[in-house]
Design an enzyme around this catalytic site. Sequence first.
Site, short mmCIF file in Angstrom:
data_model
loop_
_atom_site.label_atom_id
_atom_site.label_comp_id
_atom_site.label_asym_id
_atom_site.label_seq_id
_atom_site.Cartn_x
_atom_site.Cartn_y
_atom_site.Cartn_z
N ASP A 101 57.56 74.47 -63.42
CA ASP A 101 57.51 75.83 -63.02
C ASP A 101 56.81 76.95 -63.38
O ASP A 101 57.15 77.97 -63.13
CB ASP A 101 59.08 76.43 -62.34
CG ASP A 101 58.94 77.24 -61.16
OD1 ASP A 101 58.28 77.27 -60.53
OD2 ASP A 101 60.24 78.00 -61.21
N CYS A 137 64.20 82.08 -39.64
CA CYS A 137 63.77 83.26 -40.37
C CYS A 137 62.19 83.75 -40.00
O CYS A 137 61.43 82.78 -39.97
CB CYS A 137 63.95 83.02 -41.81
SG CYS A 137 63.54 84.42 -42.75
N CYS A 149 60.37 87.63 -47.37
CA CYS A 149 61.50 86.67 -47.80
C CYS A 149 62.48 87.38 -48.75
O CYS A 149 62.15 88.02 -49.62
CB CYS A 149 60.83 85.62 -48.48
SG CYS A 149 62.19 84.51 -49.21
N CYS A 182 68.23 83.65 -51.74
CA CYS A 182 68.71 83.51 -50.47
C CYS A 182 68.72 82.17 -50.26
O CYS A 182 67.70 81.30 -50.53
CB CYS A 182 67.83 84.21 -49.52
SG CYS A 182 67.93 83.85 -47.64
N CYS A 216 67.55 79.44 -45.32
CA CYS A 216 66.86 78.24 -44.56
C CYS A 216 66.85 76.99 -45.41
O CYS A 216 66.87 76.00 -44.69
CB CYS A 216 65.23 78.84 -44.78
SG CYS A 216 64.63 79.19 -46.36
#
Length: 309
Positions: free
Chosen positions: A123, A187, A200, A225, A228
């Site tokens: 990442d 969303c 987002c 979050c 989703c």
Amino acid sequence: MSSALLNSKDIKAQALRLGFVACGLAKAEPVADDDSARFLRWLELDYCGEMDYLRHNVDMRLHPELLVPGVRTIVSLAMNFMPESQQPAISLYAQGQDYHDVMKQRMRQLMETLQLEGRCFVDTAPILERYWAWKSGVGIITQGGFVAVPGYGPTVFLGELFLTSESDHYDNPIAPPPRGGTGKGVCPALTPEGLDARRCISYQTIEHRGPFAEEIRLRRTFYGCDRCMRATPQFAEAKPTDEPAFQPSEALLQMTPEDWQDLTEEQYRALFKGSAVKRAKYDGLKRNIERWLEAMPSSEATDSGSSQE
Ligand code: SF4
């Protein structure tokens, strides 16, 4: 480039021994035209918001050879992060120790044990991680754009080894990626062209600096979050990880809305030592907590099932 062929079975077996739940190998070729075009369109739409690093090294992101000259094989690895117990105010992936450190240490171990030549990334480099995980058969791409590993669902971290040897075997994708619409109805930040990070909550609470826009409402979590991800059918496959580093501490589990409200910088440092949550910094977290508490009716103060928006 090393002339000896990689033994793909050895790599996969050792990866499983080290705690990865999936491992796949793909030829290090330029990213396919369709996927490149989709990424370029996503940038053009400004869906990356303030994450300017995504605009840099675009060529490198689409051509692995520019990131690691001589790369022949990309090994994609997945580690399950689903925590056994959860602090409901924090996204599932950030409950334990920082995955960058845990994954990198394990990936280095894999390279050393098998004397693999190349580099490992988690990442932090211009790599289309989900594309390579999909291409190497590590998982499928879900409607919400997650990589879901069969038997583990979308609660996985991804990492890649860029190796300078050819492999004796390359894997294929499990299924074609879904096209035209991601997570419709879950969303408004999920659009047919991909995730609009500016809308987002995850992006707003982690990457965005400065005050929130008026319309931002936080209810369930104030860091990240999961709505989703939880809404994808493959989430039903998620199961607690065996990895102790991804479990929350007792102190984190015991935090209540009242405790969060009074969080001092000293407590913040102790609670999130070695955690990815530090990315938001103390001031950012306090900003998040304030907005989260504003939107929380007192009766929901401990309701871990309330929706984010
Ligand atoms: S459900 Fe949450 S994480 Fe998913 S796109 Fe919407 S705001 Fe972002």
